[in-house]
Design a protein around this motif. Structure first.
Motif, mmCIF file in Angstrom:
data_model
loop_
_atom_site.group_PDB
_atom_site.id
_atom_site.type_symbol
_atom_site.label_atom_id
_atom_site.label_comp_id
_atom_site.label_asym_id
_atom_site.label_seq_id
_atom_site.Cartn_x
_atom_site.Cartn_y
_atom_site.Cartn_z
ATOM 1 N N ALA A 1 1.729 -4.236 1.815
ATOM 2 C CA ALA A 1 0.620 -3.439 1.510
ATOM 3 C C ALA A 1 -0.843 -4.560 1.445
ATOM 4 O O ALA A 1 -0.707 -5.319 0.296
ATOM 5 C CB ALA A 1 0.464 -2.693 0.588
ATOM 6 N N THR A 2 -2.011 -4.189 2.310
ATOM 7 C CA THR A 2 -3.083 -5.191 2.036
ATOM 8 C C THR A 2 -4.089 -4.248 1.711
ATOM 9 O O THR A 2 -4.442 -3.118 2.330
ATOM 10 C CB THR A 2 -3.697 -5.825 3.367
ATOM 11 N N PRO A 3 -5.024 -4.424 0.701
ATOM 12 C CA PRO A 3 -6.155 -3.442 0.359
ATOM 13 C C PRO A 3 -6.944 -3.510 1.414
ATOM 14 O O PRO A 3 -7.562 -4.607 2.127
ATOM 15 C CB PRO A 3 -6.900 -4.254 -0.934
ATOM 16 N N PRO A 4 -7.555 -2.303 1.815
ATOM 17 C CA PRO A 4 -8.428 -2.041 2.749
ATOM 18 C C PRO A 4 -9.549 -2.365 2.480
ATOM 19 O O PRO A 4 -10.255 -2.216 1.481
ATOM 20 C CB PRO A 4 -8.279 -0.573 3.173
ATOM 21 N N ALA A 5 -10.337 -3.198 3.566
ATOM 22 C CA ALA A 5 -11.400 -3.677 3.165
ATOM 23 C C ALA A 5 -12.785 -2.728 3.349
ATOM 24 O O ALA A 5 -12.695 -1.741 3.994
ATOM 25 C CB ALA A 5 -12.124 -4.743 4.614
ATOM 26 N N GLY A 6 -13.405 -3.019 1.944
ATOM 27 C CA GLY A 6 -14.866 -2.343 1.966
ATOM 28 C C GLY A 6 -14.555 -1.105 1.377
ATOM 29 O O GLY A 6 -15.447 -0.097 1.358
ATOM 30 N N LYS A 7 -13.314 -0.581 0.856
ATOM 31 C CA LYS A 7 -13.145 0.737 0.270
ATOM 32 C C LYS A 7 -13.200 0.754 -1.242
ATOM 33 O O LYS A 7 -12.966 -0.452 -1.792
ATOM 34 C CB LYS A 7 -11.614 1.328 0.759
ATOM 35 N N PRO A 8 -13.627 1.711 -1.868
ATOM 36 C CA PRO A 8 -13.647 1.920 -3.268
ATOM 37 C C PRO A 8 -12.152 1.410 -3.897
ATOM 38 O O PRO A 8 -11.197 1.939 -3.248
ATOM 39 C CB PRO A 8 -14.162 3.108 -3.687
ATOM 40 N N GLN A 9 -12.305 1.011 -5.049
ATOM 41 C CA GLN A 9 -10.873 0.815 -5.832
ATOM 42 C C GLN A 9 -10.015 1.859 -5.842
ATOM 43 O O GLN A 9 -8.722 1.818 -5.803
ATOM 44 C CB GLN A 9 -11.146 0.034 -6.967
ATOM 45 N N PRO A 10 -10.423 3.175 -6.269
ATOM 46 C CA PRO A 10 -9.511 4.505 -6.159
ATOM 47 C C PRO A 10 -8.880 4.526 -4.914
ATOM 48 O O PRO A 10 -7.494 4.592 -4.769
ATOM 49 C CB PRO A 10 -10.252 5.548 -6.506
ATOM 50 N N VAL A 11 -9.448 4.265 -3.786
ATOM 51 C CA VAL A 11 -8.969 4.498 -2.538
ATOM 52 C C VAL A 11 -7.905 3.212 -2.250
ATOM 53 O O VAL A 11 -6.727 3.278 -1.706
ATOM 54 C CB VAL A 11 -10.193 4.308 -1.209
ATOM 55 N N VAL A 12 -8.223 2.109 -2.465
ATOM 56 C CA VAL A 12 -7.370 0.712 -2.437
ATOM 57 C C VAL A 12 -6.105 1.190 -3.003
ATOM 58 O O VAL A 12 -5.051 1.038 -2.770
ATOM 59 C CB VAL A 12 -8.125 -0.512 -2.880
ATOM 60 N N ARG A 13 -6.192 1.607 -4.508
ATOM 61 C CA ARG A 13 -5.077 1.968 -5.220
ATOM 62 C C ARG A 13 -4.099 2.700 -4.782
ATOM 63 O O ARG A 13 -3.003 2.875 -4.709
ATOM 64 C CB ARG A 13 -5.520 2.162 -6.788
ATOM 65 N N GLN A 14 -4.892 4.107 -4.314
ATOM 66 C CA GLN A 14 -4.193 4.870 -3.629
ATOM 67 C C GLN A 14 -3.212 4.398 -2.246
ATOM 68 O O GLN A 14 -1.992 4.839 -2.163
ATOM 69 C CB GLN A 14 -4.983 5.897 -2.980
ATOM 70 N N THR A 15 -3.731 3.517 -1.443
ATOM 71 C CA THR A 15 -3.140 3.025 -0.604
ATOM 72 C C THR A 15 -1.858 2.157 -0.910
ATOM 73 O O THR A 15 -0.766 2.111 -0.199
ATOM 74 C CB THR A 15 -3.922 1.711 0.330
#
Length: 665
Positions: free
Chosen positions: A437-451
């Motif tokens: 799992a790679t954090p999506p670039a440019g997204k807010p952290q809640p979205v990143v953590r959901q990923t």
């Protein structure tokens, strides 16, 4: 507020003050009644100069004054803190905050304030349960209250020799040392201090407390004959050696006056107040509990010495970093009242986790797991690790219905705890190579953590058995990245030393998730190397609790790894009677209980039967820490009915005083 300082110097029989000079008056005999003694001291030192000192504009404006006493050694034998102006003791004037400090010459430069939670070493020359040491050791309960509030990091060492005291001071590097020991006078009237049955001189004691270049900011002495007769020699030796603040106490700390002084002064110092003001509020708090302070002078016994070069406005502690750590502990569900008791051997192993290169620390029972406070133990360990700048990942509480059932579930639980820690500590979530799992670039952290969480969920739903070789190095990499990210973002006490630590509860419930034996699929124990779940460059120790008699895989692992330094197994059992009785009394010193009628300070009566008290605790509480929440107060209420215990509303008395004088700390 910094109190205005008035330097009172005595030299050649002359008292010099900012208000003028006068001859030193006749000194009283120490055995006079408390009021007469205090009045005679006041007349000898201050007399008519007192009114002129109070007329200073800064004193009137701030409604307070620090009397900084620069005295010849022979004058230190008098209890100047007991001075009485004819109407009241100086410390009892509710309209004027009076601090009394004694200055000692020192060539050492003033220290910098402590950043973060001060490290407090409670050192005892005998066992804490020793009949004479016991009253002094009650002070540890007050320190532990500050520790549980995130204001200090306390360690305990008893039955010390000069060698073991020096080792403790050198390894722990305390900011404050509180020494409790027997004190006696030799035939020449000189002080000797008993450590582990051996009488030593103050010079050797100072060498043992200050073995290296590090110097604590303060030393508190609960040693007979240090505050009442000749405190200057020992205090001066410590201050000349570079300790800027020394507090000597005469009398039992469990006395309400001494207890209140200790509690308020310690809290004031740890909250960032100046030394003189903290001591003045402590003495005022002690006087709050005295029905008539002119009849006795217990409240005057604590004596504060400071290096002459120490600035009047010096604040020993910057509390901001410690408060930040407490906030983190609360976010991670680690901070919990009341004061934790016992388990010293386990906590010493926690302290050696990285210096001793531990991979696994297991606290194990051999029959009976309930009511031993295992979840609370892991939270306390996590809180201590957080203070040391490490990142605890708490996998608790767990029951047989919620515990992991496979290696895949165990790994998923660790990864989930990592993402949750990022959320609660405000960290950017790192990539998770274990689940690709790679954090999506440019997204807010809640979205990143959901990923990240979705990737972990997909990983858990896979049916294929998970092989240890497929996950070991990737999980270690994820741990290292997580620790490095926290080290760079969180500030003190985190840094390049920061590591992740996994805390797992009740491993005997992790059926199918531990591995190690032929009848089990691969599991958590198969992932462990001498670096825990991490790598050689960034080890990740694992700390667990377990009922060893119910956990065949862990028992087999212990047998196989026996003698290997990286794997440590400590017994987890009921506390011994003496240790339990002392620990329960530590808890009772703090008004933490949710029921208002118990939210007081409970102390054993001065004439209580110690053996009966210990046996009563043993019979009804059975050495089980978890009984603090219910049975302890029921038992103590009954003991109070029989006058074996008394209750004081310390907090209520202080609140009344603080509200009247607008004190916020």
């Amino acid at each position: 507020m910094t109190l205005p300082r008035a330097l009172i110097r005595v030299s050649g029989g002359t008292v010099s003050t900012p208000a003028g000079d006068r001859p030193l008056g006749e000194l009283p005999h120490p055995n006079l009644p408390a009021r007469e003694y205090g009045q005679a001291l006041f007349a000898a030192l201050l007399g008519p100069l007192w009114t002129e000192l109070l007329d200073r504009p800064d004193v009137r404006q701030r409604r307070g004054i620090e009397l900084a006493l620069d005295l010849p050694v022979q004058l230190h034998q008098h209890m100047w803190e007991a001075m009485h102006d004819g109407e009241r003791p100086l410390g009892a004037n509710l309209g004027l905050l009076v601090a009394i400090t004694r200055l000692v010459a020192s060539e050492s430069a003033p220290p910098a304030p402590v950043a973060g939670a001060p490290r407090v070493l409670f050192a005892s020359g005998a066992e804490l349960t020793d009949q004479v040491i016991l009253p002094g050791s009650m002070f540890l309960g007050l320190l532990r209250e500050c520790e549980s509030d995130g204001l200090a990091l306390a360690r305990v060492a008893d039955d010390l020799t000069t060698e073991t005291l020096a080792q403790r001071c050198e390894s722990f590097r305390p900011d404050l040392i509180h020494l409790v020991a027997h004190g006696t006078l030799d035939e020449d009237g000189d002080l000797l201090v008993e450590l582990s049955g051996t009488l030593i001189t103050p010079h050797r004691l100072v060498q043992a407390m200050l073995p290296g270049a590090h110097r604590p900011l303060a030393v508190v002495l609960s040693v007979c004959h240090t505050a009442g007769l000749s405190p200057a020699s020992l205090a001066a030796s410590l201050i000349e050696a570079g300790v800027p603040i020394v507090v000597a106490m005469d009398g039992e700390v469990a006395e309400p006056a001494c207890r209140l002084f200790s509690k308020r002064m310690m809290r004031a110092l740890l909250n960032g107040e100046a030394v003189a003001e903290a001591a003045a509020h402590g003495r005022r708090a002690a006087l709050v509990g005295e029905p008539d302070p002119t009849d006795r002078n217990d409240w005057a016994r604590p004596t504060v010495f400071t290096a002459a070069a120490l600035p009047a406005n010096f604040r020993p502690v910057d509390p901001a970093p410690a408060r930040a750590v407490l906030h983190m502990a609360r976010q991670l569900d680690l901070a919990q009242q009341p004061v934790y008791i016992g388990r010293r051997a386990i906590f010493e192993e926690v302290d050696a986790l990285f210096t001793g290169r531990r991979a696994l620390l297991a606290a194990c029972t051999e029959g009976g797991f309930s009511r031993l406070g295992t979840t609370r133990l892991l939270r306390e360990i996590g809180f201590r690790l957080l203070h040391a700048g490490h990142l605890p990942l708490l996998l608790a509480p767990h029951t047989e219905h919620t515990a992991p059932r496979s290696l895949r579930q165990a790994v998923g639980a660790v990864l989930k705890a990592m993402v949750t820690a990022c959320e609660r500590l405000g960290l950017d979530a790192p990539p998770l190579e274990t689940v690709e799992a790679t954090p999506p670039a440019g997204k807010p952290q809640p979205v990143v953590r959901q990923t990240m969480r979705k990737a972990i969920g997909a990983f858990l739903e896979e049916d294929a058995p998970l092989a240890p070789d497929d996950v070991r190095e990737l999980l270690a990499l994820d741990m290292e990245t997580f620790a490095a990210r926290a080290a760079s973002a969180l500030g003190l006490p985190f840094g390049t030393h920061t590591r992740a630590v996994v805390l797992g509860e009740a491993l005997h419930h992790w059926r199918g998730a531990l591995g190690w034996i032929e009848s089990e699929p691969p599991g958590l124990l198969d992932l462990l190397t001498p670096n825990g779940l991490g790598s050689a460059a960034s080890p990740t120790p694992v700390i667990v609790t377990a009922a060893l008699d119910q956990c065949v895989p862990l028992r087999a692992f212990k047998s196989e790894r026996s003698g290997m330094n990286a794997y440590r197994f400590e017994p987890l059992q009921a506390l011994p009677d003496d240790e339990a009785a002392l620990g329960y009394q530590w808890v009772l010193l703090h008004p933490w209980h949710p029921d208002d009628r118990y939210r007081k300070t409970w102390v054993a009566a001065p004439d209580h039967d110690r053996d009966a008290l210990r046996l009563t605790f043993s019979k009804h509480l059975r050495g089980q820490p978890a009984r603090v929440a219910d049975t302890l107060y029921f038992v103590v209420e009954l003991l109070a009915d029989w006058n074996h215990f008394t209750a004081h509303d310390d907090e209520g008395a202080w609140r009344t005083y603080a509200e009247k004088h607008r004190i916020t700390s």
